[in-house]
Design a protein around this motif. Sequence first.
Motif, PDB file in Angstrom:
ATOM      1  N   TYR A  40       0.837  -1.199   0.000  1.00 10.77           N
ATOM      2  CA  TYR A  40       0.000   0.000   0.000  1.00 10.77           C
ATOM      3  C   TYR A  40       0.876   1.254   0.000  1.00 10.77           C
ATOM      4  N   LEU A  41       1.869   1.247   0.866  1.00 11.14           N
ATOM      5  CA  LEU A  41       2.726   2.433   0.982  1.00 11.14           C
ATOM      6  C   LEU A  41       3.491   2.687  -0.318  1.00 11.14           C
ATOM      7  N   ILE A  42       3.982   1.598  -0.916  1.00  9.09           N
ATOM      8  CA  ILE A  42       4.719   1.762  -2.175  1.00  9.09           C
ATOM      9  C   ILE A  42       3.788   2.317  -3.256  1.00  9.09           C
ATOM     10  N   PHE A  43       2.567   1.763  -3.264  1.00 16.20           N
ATOM     11  CA  PHE A  43       1.599   2.248  -4.256  1.00 16.20           C
ATOM     12  C   PHE A  43       1.327   3.739  -4.050  1.00 16.20           C
ATOM     13  N   MET A  44       1.113   4.135  -2.811  1.00 16.82           N
ATOM     14  CA  MET A  44       0.776   5.527  -2.531  1.00 16.82           C
ATOM     15  C   MET A  44       1.939   6.473  -2.828  1.00 16.82           C
ATOM     16  N   LYS A  45       3.132   5.956  -2.606  1.00 12.98           N
ATOM     17  CA  LYS A  45       4.312   6.774  -2.905  1.00 12.98           C
ATOM     18  C   LYS A  45       4.356   7.075  -4.412  1.00 12.98           C
ATOM     19  N   GLY A  46       4.066   6.047  -5.187  1.00 10.65           N
ATOM     20  CA  GLY A  46       3.993   6.248  -6.634  1.00 10.65           C
ATOM     21  C   GLY A  46       2.850   7.191  -6.987  1.00 10.65           C
ATOM     22  N   ALA A  47       1.687   6.967  -6.339  1.00 13.96           N
ATOM     23  CA  ALA A  47       0.496   7.757  -6.643  1.00 13.96           C
ATOM     24  C   ALA A  47       0.744   9.243  -6.410  1.00 13.96           C
ATOM     25  N   PHE A  65       0.926   5.244 -11.016  1.00 11.50           N
ATOM     26  CA  PHE A  65       0.217   4.133 -10.367  1.00 11.50           C
ATOM     27  C   PHE A  65       0.775   2.777 -10.780  1.00 11.50           C
ATOM     28  N   GLY A  66       1.777   2.792 -11.644  1.00 14.31           N
ATOM     29  CA  GLY A  66       2.372   1.536 -12.075  1.00 14.31           C
ATOM     30  C   GLY A  66       1.518   0.827 -13.111  1.00 14.31           C
ATOM     31  N   PRO A  67       1.987  -0.334 -13.587  1.00 17.25           N
ATOM     32  CA  PRO A  67       1.238  -1.055 -14.617  1.00 17.25           C
ATOM     33  C   PRO A  67      -0.013  -1.714 -14.044  1.00 17.25           C
ATOM     34  N   MET A 108      -5.549  -4.511  -8.647  1.00 13.12           N
ATOM     35  CA  MET A 108      -5.300  -3.532  -7.587  1.00 13.12           C
ATOM     36  C   MET A 108      -4.855  -2.164  -8.106  1.00 13.12           C
ATOM     37  N   PRO A 109      -3.774  -2.092  -8.912  1.00 12.42           N
ATOM     38  CA  PRO A 109      -3.333  -0.757  -9.315  1.00 12.42           C
ATOM     39  C   PRO A 109      -4.400   0.016 -10.101  1.00 12.42           C
ATOM     40  N   LEU A 110      -5.104  -0.691 -10.976  1.00  5.37           N
ATOM     41  CA  LEU A 110      -6.110  -0.010 -11.791  1.00  5.37           C
ATOM     42  C   LEU A 110      -7.291   0.431 -10.929  1.00  5.37           C
ATOM     43  N   LEU A 111      -7.691  -0.418 -10.005  1.00  4.19           N
ATOM     44  CA  LEU A 111      -8.819  -0.066  -9.137  1.00  4.19           C
ATOM     45  C   LEU A 111      -8.454   1.106  -8.235  1.00  4.19           C
ATOM     46  N   MET A 112      -7.280   1.027  -7.625  1.00  7.01           N
ATOM     47  CA  MET A 112      -6.839   2.110  -6.734  1.00  7.01           C
ATOM     48  C   MET A 112      -6.680   3.408  -7.534  1.00  7.01           C
ATOM     49  N   GLY A 113      -6.063   3.306  -8.693  1.00  2.00           N
ATOM     50  CA  GLY A 113      -5.827   4.495  -9.514  1.00  2.00           C
ATOM     51  C   GLY A 113      -7.127   5.163  -9.918  1.00  2.00           C
ATOM     52  N   THR A 114      -8.070   4.364 -10.424  1.00  2.00           N
ATOM     53  CA  THR A 114      -9.324   4.956 -10.884  1.00  2.00           C
ATOM     54  C   THR A 114     -10.154   5.460  -9.698  1.00  2.00           C
ATOM     55  N   SER A 132       0.292  -4.304 -20.554  1.00  2.00           N
ATOM     56  CA  SER A 132       1.260  -3.543 -21.356  1.00  2.00           C
ATOM     57  C   SER A 132       1.147  -2.042 -21.083  1.00  2.00           C
ATOM     58  N   ARG A 133       0.278  -1.639 -20.162  1.00  2.00           N
ATOM     59  CA  ARG A 133       0.077  -0.204 -19.973  1.00  2.00           C
ATOM     60  C   ARG A 133       0.063   0.216 -18.506  1.00  2.00           C
ATOM     61  N   ASN A 134       0.493   1.452 -18.281  1.00  2.00           N
ATOM     62  CA  ASN A 134       0.436   2.013 -16.937  1.00  2.00           C
ATOM     63  C   ASN A 134      -0.954   2.573 -16.667  1.00  2.00           C
ATOM     64  N   VAL A 135      -1.341   2.515 -15.409  1.00  2.00           N
ATOM     65  CA  VAL A 135      -2.679   2.967 -15.041  1.00  2.00           C
ATOM     66  C   VAL A 135      -2.892   4.438 -15.418  1.00  2.00           C
ATOM     67  N   GLN A 136      -1.868   5.255 -15.189  1.00  2.58           N
ATOM     68  CA  GLN A 136      -2.063   6.689 -15.497  1.00  2.58           C
ATOM     69  C   GLN A 136      -2.273   6.919 -16.997  1.00  2.58           C
TER      70      GLN A 136
END
Lengths: 597, 325
Positions: B75-82, B87-89, B282-288, B95-99
Amino acid sequence: MPKRVWTSSVPPVGQTRRDFLRLSGLTLAALGGSWSLTGCGLFGDNEKASGGQSTLKIDYVPVEVLDPQVITNGMWILSRGISEGLVTQNEKGDGVQPAVASEWKVSDDHLTYTFTLRDNAQWSDGKPVVAQDFERTYKRLFTPAAASAGGTTLGANSYQTATGIKGAQDFLAGVLTDWTKVGVKANGDHELVLTLANPNPDFLLALTHPALLPLPMDLVESKPKDWQNPPNYVSNGPYTVTEWVQNSRLILTPNEKYWDRDNVKLGRIQVNLVEPSAAATATVPYENGETDLTQLAGPDVLRFQKDANLSKQLQQTENYSILYLAKLRSQHKAMEDVRVRKALSLALDRKTLAGVQPGQEPGVSLVTSRTGGWDASIGIKEDVAEAKKLLAEAGYPNGQGLPPIRILVGVPDTTLADAIVDSWTKQLGIKASVDHVEAGVYTERRWEVQKGNYIGFYYGTFAGLPTWPTMVGSLWSPQNVQEISLPSDQWQAYQGVQQDKNLKPAAKTAQLKAILTAHASKPALEIGALVDQAAAEPDDAKRMGLYKQAAKQREEQYLYLPVLWLSLFHAVKPKVHGLQLRAYPDYFYLKPLSVGS
Amino acid sequence: MGLAGYIGKRIVRLALSLIAVSILTFTLLQLAPGNFADLQRVNSGATNFGGVGTESMVGELETRYGADVPVWKQYLIFMKGAAHWDFGPSYKYASRNVQDIIAEAFPISATLALLAVLLALLIAVPVGVFAALRQNSKSDHGTMFVVTLGHALPSYLSAAFMILLFSATLKLLPSGGWNGPKDLILPVLALSLGPAAVLARYVRSSMLETLREEYVTAAIAKGGPRRTVIVRHALRNSLIPLVTVAGPLLAALMTGTVFVEALLRIPGLGLYFANAAASRDMPLLMGTALFFALILMVTNLVVDLIYGLLDPRIRTVGGGSHDGN
């Protein structure tokens, strides 16, 4: 000037309302301007459709990944003719024809296959397709997942059981680390040698699986994330991907460098990426001329069959997949008794079930009748009287004392599961029900040991090559049968080992095998031995005999109950020519297709 | 407190709300049964069924989080990126990053939402005024009945109905897809009906209230033409409260068009959001989820600021401020 009193509400913005309106007008103008600049961007490049060239529009499920080594729907669009392997399937799907390999030799012991690659095979970027491309691609496939290796393979449960390339499975499991000991070797640019652990007459057919399609490895390694996204995308088949709008469409255009370019007839293929839907509007795009080819679901098939014009546009692919039930593990012991499981299978009125939706056949065995050499001897013979007798012998006369039998379903449509429940209640007078859950709940619950008196089956469908090694060795494989035969407590220990992150691959494999050897049921272990024997048997007749024996023994465990052999229906516009439907998950190849008037 | 202070305070509150949303989403996702890898196997035509995860996902996880990272650390790593808009792949769209997915899909959803709200306003204002001017007459009741019906009808049902009418029967419009401007018509129509109904009721009641104001009575008493009085005085003032409704409506549409997008095969962000939840990406759900929360809160802030500007009364009285969360 009186001092304004601010509350916690809103302070003034701008000077006057007029200022604000001016500002918002500017903002809107800017937005409008940016939109008009990017207007086409909003819809992708589709406005640039090739004028005057023959275009085919087909429907396909959404594609998330265009990597044939990752198990997604994407791999089955690639094998249709975006990538091309050493060989492709013939029209019926029961043999192969040359593709990138123009010819091949098989050694006398049926273990070594030497492929000669065409010298005019090229990638869409003009580079030649060479033997090293295949070796490097297969190495990627057989490399245990790790971020550094691209980490895309399935792990120890991959397709290697069906291909049987020497050392592949051990390399994948991390037991073998020396690639030179795996039976994949490129000799120069145009010769590829594949060596098998055991003779496998279906090896060439197995090579038509998407996982064995070649990849432009230079590109894959230099752009690990972006190689799949046009304009980066490079392929070696008749068509290549020029546009990919996720959740909307793929645009395919001919690969101008393809070795057989003259026989690629379409100028453009638009693949509409559509979630399969049972909505009333599902067939509107087809009937509205927005697509030339689509798959149909049950109720729509019935409607098409009844329509004089539309019925001519219906094409059926028989025995495409198998609907089965798999035993759930439970605290309650009723289902541990093979007599109970057998009773439930014998009492299924498969003939009636087959009539629920169009184009279905009673599925009397897990191996479909399309498999060469199949006969009814391995099938189940329904017998309600016998079923009742078995239930009584097991201590549940007329179902008394037997908890309700549940069918755990994780797909949206429960029509067939409801019909199965109906069949049991009618024929045996027992209680049964469908437990319809969200897909995520399904994946978790089907592996758990069910609490209390929850007993039953989970519901699934499978499709694969109609060959014995696939039907007996790969789908409901000996390992799967052994796992499902484990007593509940041992199953939990087994899962513990599977999830133990501290174990090295080799140690994990050994521990799992030890649990199966010690605790799987005896017949399940025998099935494994029979399949191993069959795989190593050079004599065709003997080998098929062994597979049949294993298949029969698997049926007699009643751990997996075959229910129906399912058909698949496509609606195809009359203007589409050259469609050759095969009962295989990619259904047809793009290369022979053309569009008439 | 000046404007800057006020906005500063709101931004702090917004940041705290986003953190709350992220913790809640992440926790719910961890508690949800099933995981991406197993679902991928069941839903993607995988022809084998071991109980372990797809290795591709494991590979993704290792790349992003390092091997065997505990959940809280993930979670912390994800938020640091966010925090850096990274948001990472996505797991599913590997093949794509969430952003990048957000950058590509959000304009589509936003365009639909904006056009739908504009169309809704074009429908709602005349309808609301018409009903208000004929209060308690048959035409008022009739109009309001139709409006209530429009409000009650979910947008995906009206979309389905429109597909059957305009595509299947009349063959006038494509039944879906995203190939050109023609594909905007059905979704915008379907999405605008509900908001049009909501807005029409607002216009009607607001107009009725304004018509009772003394200055309107005075203007009419002075002998001004009724039409001028209604348009120049009453209508202008009665449209102010619409800002507080239209803003959140717009935000809701931007983030809630999933059914219409799915039905009409439009690659908007709503569809990705639904797919992310269904596939436990996870990354896509958290990002969106974070992006949607941000859109909603920023819209509320903007609405509050505009409202304060349009209606001087609330600046001194202190009403009408949305909290933005």
